[in-house]
Design a protein around this motif. Sequence first.
Motif, short mmCIF file in Angstrom:
data_model
loop_
_atom_site.label_atom_id
_atom_site.label_comp_id
_atom_site.label_asym_id
_atom_site.label_seq_id
_atom_site.Cartn_x
_atom_site.Cartn_y
_atom_site.Cartn_z
N UNK A 80 67.58 -53.42 -77.78
CA UNK A 80 66.57 -52.76 -76.96
C UNK A 80 66.99 -51.32 -76.68
N UNK A 81 68.25 -51.13 -76.32
CA UNK A 81 68.76 -49.78 -76.04
C UNK A 81 68.66 -48.91 -77.29
N UNK A 82 68.98 -49.47 -78.45
CA UNK A 82 68.92 -48.72 -79.70
C UNK A 82 67.48 -48.26 -79.99
N UNK A 83 66.51 -49.17 -79.79
CA UNK A 83 65.10 -48.82 -80.02
C UNK A 83 64.65 -47.75 -79.04
N UNK A 84 65.01 -47.91 -77.77
CA UNK A 84 64.62 -46.92 -76.76
C UNK A 84 65.24 -45.56 -77.07
N UNK A 85 66.51 -45.55 -77.45
CA UNK A 85 67.17 -44.29 -77.79
C UNK A 85 66.53 -43.62 -79.00
#
Length: 145
Positions: A51-56
């Motif tokens: 999720x963090x990777x997608x948001x970043x």
Amino acid sequence: MQEVFLKITRIIHKYKIESYPAWMKQVARHTAIDYFNKTNKRRQTISLDSVIRVVEDELQSCLEQVSVATTVENNIRNELLHQSITELRSSQQIIIRMFYIEDLSYKEIASTLALSEQAVSQKLARARKKLLQNFQRKWDDFYEP
């Protein structure tokens, strides 16, 4: 909300209710809990890292778009400003260039042009006003369809 309303209309006659608002809130809460319990079984689990990777990635993409848009707008603004300066009288161009580009003080400009500091101040104010008018006209013309 629709499920809560339907449930209330189906069961309201079965109970002796003292406080309708409190009872309706309780029915709504239990209906929401039931819904989450049912959907929780079908819910997929996603790791926090993904999720963090997608948001970043999305954030980086947005920042790049903003950066490109800002750069383009700055280039357009600078070009229009340059054009506006060239439309000034030569004496106004000289004062603008000396003050803003060469970063000279009023006193230095006055001694170079053989004017008083008050005259430099007044000429610079008039040049700024004329430059603003030219620039605003060009900016408005650029953004009007």
